[in-house]
Design a protein around this motif. Structure first.
Motif, PDB file in Angstrom:
ATOM      1  N   ASP A 112       0.852  -1.196   0.000  1.00  0.00           N
ATOM      2  CA  ASP A 112       0.000   0.000   0.000  1.00  0.00           C
ATOM      3  C   ASP A 112       0.887   1.245   0.000  1.00  0.00           C
ATOM      4  O   ASP A 112       1.008   1.943   1.000  1.00  0.00           O
ATOM      5  N   TRP A 113       1.483   1.534  -1.148  1.00  0.00           N
ATOM      6  CA  TRP A 113       2.449   2.624  -1.254  1.00  0.00           C
ATOM      7  C   TRP A 113       1.781   3.982  -1.018  1.00  0.00           C
ATOM      8  O   TRP A 113       0.735   4.272  -1.604  1.00  0.00           O
ATOM      9  N   PRO A 114       2.391   4.837  -0.203  1.00  0.00           N
ATOM     10  CA  PRO A 114       1.809   6.165   0.018  1.00  0.00           C
ATOM     11  C   PRO A 114       1.987   7.098  -1.175  1.00  0.00           C
ATOM     12  O   PRO A 114       1.218   8.039  -1.349  1.00  0.00           O
ATOM     13  N   GLU A 115       3.036   6.859  -1.991  1.00  0.00           N
ATOM     14  CA  GLU A 115       3.299   7.665  -3.173  1.00  0.00           C
ATOM     15  C   GLU A 115       3.591   6.729  -4.351  1.00  0.00           C
ATOM     16  O   GLU A 115       3.840   5.538  -4.171  1.00  0.00           O
ATOM     17  N   LYS A 116       3.584   7.296  -5.557  1.00  0.00           N
ATOM     18  CA  LYS A 116       3.813   6.471  -6.736  1.00  0.00           C
ATOM     19  C   LYS A 116       5.249   5.953  -6.780  1.00  0.00           C
ATOM     20  O   LYS A 116       6.205   6.700  -6.557  1.00  0.00           O
ATOM     21  N   ILE A 117       5.388   4.673  -7.110  1.00  0.00           N
ATOM     22  CA  ILE A 117       6.685   4.019  -7.277  1.00  0.00           C
ATOM     23  C   ILE A 117       6.846   3.689  -8.766  1.00  0.00           C
ATOM     24  O   ILE A 117       5.931   3.157  -9.398  1.00  0.00           O
ATOM     25  N   THR A 118       8.003   4.007  -9.313  1.00  0.00           N
ATOM     26  CA  THR A 118       8.268   3.732 -10.729  1.00  0.00           C
ATOM     27  C   THR A 118       9.321   2.634 -10.847  1.00  0.00           C
ATOM     28  O   THR A 118      10.351   2.680 -10.184  1.00  0.00           O
ATOM     29  N   LEU A 119       9.041   1.660 -11.705  1.00  0.00           N
ATOM     30  CA  LEU A 119       9.970   0.575 -12.008  1.00  0.00           C
ATOM     31  C   LEU A 119      10.448   0.773 -13.436  1.00  0.00           C
ATOM     32  O   LEU A 119       9.639   0.820 -14.363  1.00  0.00           O
ATOM     33  N   HIS A 120      11.757   0.885 -13.623  1.00  0.00           N
ATOM     34  CA  HIS A 120      12.303   1.298 -14.912  1.00  0.00           C
ATOM     35  C   HIS A 120      13.346   0.292 -15.384  1.00  0.00           C
ATOM     36  O   HIS A 120      14.401   0.145 -14.753  1.00  0.00           O
ATOM     37  N   PHE A 121      13.051  -0.417 -16.461  1.00  0.00           N
ATOM     38  CA  PHE A 121      14.046  -1.273 -17.115  1.00  0.00           C
ATOM     39  C   PHE A 121      14.619  -0.471 -18.269  1.00  0.00           C
ATOM     40  O   PHE A 121      13.892  -0.034 -19.158  1.00  0.00           O
ATOM     41  N   ASP A 122      15.959  -0.280 -18.265  1.00  0.00           N
ATOM     42  CA  ASP A 122      16.526   0.661 -19.225  1.00  0.00           C
ATOM     43  C   ASP A 122      17.814   0.114 -19.832  1.00  0.00           C
ATOM     44  O   ASP A 122      18.417  -0.832 -19.335  1.00  0.00           O
ATOM     45  N   HIS A 123      18.226   0.765 -20.917  1.00  0.00           N
ATOM     46  CA  HIS A 123      19.487   0.454 -21.580  1.00  0.00           C
ATOM     47  C   HIS A 123      20.572   1.276 -20.897  1.00  0.00           C
ATOM     48  O   HIS A 123      20.774   2.460 -21.214  1.00  0.00           O
ATOM     49  N   CYS A 124      21.264   0.668 -19.925  1.00  0.00           N
ATOM     50  CA  CYS A 124      22.243   1.396 -19.134  1.00  0.00           C
ATOM     51  C   CYS A 124      23.194   0.394 -18.478  1.00  0.00           C
ATOM     52  O   CYS A 124      23.028  -0.817 -18.620  1.00  0.00           O
ATOM     53  N   GLY A 125      24.177   0.913 -17.769  1.00  0.00           N
ATOM     54  CA  GLY A 125      25.200   0.047 -17.214  1.00  0.00           C
ATOM     55  C   GLY A 125      25.443   0.230 -15.732  1.00  0.00           C
ATOM     56  O   GLY A 125      26.478  -0.190 -15.223  1.00  0.00           O
ATOM     57  N   GLU A 126      24.510   0.856 -15.020  1.00  0.00           N
ATOM     58  CA  GLU A 126      24.725   1.141 -13.597  1.00  0.00           C
ATOM     59  C   GLU A 126      24.232   0.035 -12.674  1.00  0.00           C
ATOM     60  O   GLU A 126      24.150   0.226 -11.473  1.00  0.00           O
ATOM     61  N   GLY A 127      23.874  -1.104 -13.192  1.00  0.00           N
ATOM     62  CA  GLY A 127      23.428  -2.207 -12.347  1.00  0.00           C
ATOM     63  C   GLY A 127      21.953  -2.102 -12.031  1.00  0.00           C
ATOM     64  O   GLY A 127      21.098  -2.013 -12.914  1.00  0.00           O
ATOM     65  N   ALA A 128      21.618  -2.105 -10.755  1.00  0.00           N
ATOM     66  CA  ALA A 128      20.243  -1.921 -10.293  1.00  0.00           C
ATOM     67  C   ALA A 128      20.302  -1.037  -9.057  1.00  0.00           C
ATOM     68  O   ALA A 128      21.231  -1.166  -8.244  1.00  0.00           O
TER      69      ALA A 128
END
Length: 403
Positions: A356-372
């Motif tokens: 029950d998140w109090p604010e919006k959470i974004t999940l982003h799969f991207d073309h990048c190299g910083e891991g997770a």
């Protein structure tokens, strides 16, 4: 404040160009601003359009300048960069024949600039591009002359792009079905979910947060995916062991917030064993734990798992409900289609929606190299495709069935 007061000389707001590669290189996001723009002078229109045309001829990139409102007031957007990407993706869908697009976003009130391009510019050069453009843009924007600011930005952009080596476009990965990589990635995502839970629900941090996050990832798998637990956890253990084998002990970073990979591997195996010694002892036999350590694992693991279950229970929705405050974004890249087809990232999102998140959470799969990573400011969990590819490569090098 009227827009004309912000942009006293801007003349590029509602223009349609027939000379540019785009049918309309300038686009307003909000219709509310168009009426304000109509009253502005038009003395610089030709100069800016000529600059775009020359830029496109010189670099081979098609350029769109998009002017936005004050981004800081758009609370529903996680970040300016994510917004830029979403605009860019819409453009790509509308103009699929353009091979080398370049989007220049200008935020009027914040006087900021960002960009998105197709994969083709080295990722490591992103900050170089950003720095050069901002150094050129902000002084002019501070004077209020946004038409000159955009001209200056275009002028700065051309030599930067021309000086950077373009890489060969990576082939699209058709499928993503490596069980090893999927298992490791799921554990990684649960680790980042732990950071989000700790911050968004203000959970107490009574020890190293990275250790807590590892414990949550393993505990969540055991409690929510019991029948799959060894298949999901063992690859993560082997991934850490593999990475530890590639580092000489003399190069260990004892100062890092993260424990050593070898330590993380053994602690996770301890938690797996201790959760159900009778059922899972054979899965950790290859690690050759002393009997005294196994006894300790049996003693401490149930407490750790029960502790996490108790602390997150107040924040879980009923089993039949899902939060509407979770957004999934797929960035452009060679693994995008394969990740979507695998269903793994969407399945993870469904688990995130159980809270029950109090604010919006974004999940982003991207073309990048910083891991997770979890970004607490933007409430954003990012998973980079190069990190997933790293686990795919590890799976090719490791035979998990040996254990």
């Amino acid at each position: 404040m009227r827009l004309s007061a912000i942009l006293p000389t801007c003349a590029l707001l509602c223009v349609t160009s027939t000379t540019s590669l785009l049918s309309s290189p300038f686009e307003w996001l909000s219709e509310d601003l168009v009426d304000e723009a109509d009253a502005l002078p038009t003395s610089s229109e030709t100069e800016v359009l000529d600059a775009i045309k020359a830029f496109e001829a010189s670099t081979g990139f098609a350029l769109r300048v998009q002017i936005t409102q004050d981004f800081r007031n758009w609370s529903e957007r996680p970040s300016f960069d994510l917004y830029a990407q979403s605009v860019f993706e819409v453009w790509r869908e509308k103009e699929p024949e353009i091979e080398k697009p370049f989007l220049l976003l200008v935020d009027l009130a914040a006087k900021r600039l960002t960009y998105e391009t197709l994969p083709g510019i080295h990722h490591a050069s992103g900050e170089e591009i950003r720095t050069q453009l901002l150094d050129s843009f902000i002084p002019h924007a501070g004077d209020g002359a946004f038409d000159q600011a955009i001209l200056s930005s275009i002028a700065a952009l051309e030599p930067v792009l021309n000086s950077l080596p373009l890489i060969v476009e990576q082939p699209v990965i058709a499928s993503f079905d490596g069980e090893f990589a999927i298992a490791v990635t799921r554990h990684v995502l649960y680790h980042e979910l732990a950071h989000a839970l700790i911050r968004e629900f203000q959970l107490p941090v009574l020890a190293n947060e990275e250790v807590m996050a590892d414990t949550f990832a393993t505990s969540w798998i055991i409690s929510q995916h019991y029948s799959e637990a060894p298949a999901l956890i063992l690859p993560r253990i082997e991934s850490w062991m593999y990475e530890a084998s590639e580092v000489s002990p003399r190069d260990y970073d004892f100062k890092s917030e993260h424990p050593l990979d070898i330590r993380r591997a053994y602690q996770t195996a301890c938690l797996l064993y201790g959760a159900d010694p009778a059922e899972w002892s054979e899965h950790v036999a290859w690690l050759e734990f002393p009997e005294t350590d196994l006894a300790d694992c049996s003693d401490t693991a149930p407490d750790q798992i029960a502790g996490w279950e108790a602390i997150i229970a107040p924040h879980l929705l009923p089993a039949s409900e899902r939060s509407e405050r979770v957004e999934v974004i797929y960035g452009e890249g060679p693994m995008k289609s394969a990740m979507q087809a695998s269903g793994m990232f969407d399945a993870f999102a469904d688990e995130v929606r159980r809270f029950d998140w109090p604010e919006k959470i974004t999940l982003h799969f991207d073309h990048c190299g910083e891991g997770a990573y979890w970004n607490r400011t933007n409430r954003l969990i990012t998973l980079c495709d190069e990190y997933v590819q790293r686990f795919v490569d590890q799976g090719d090098a490791i035979n998990p069935t040996n254990h």
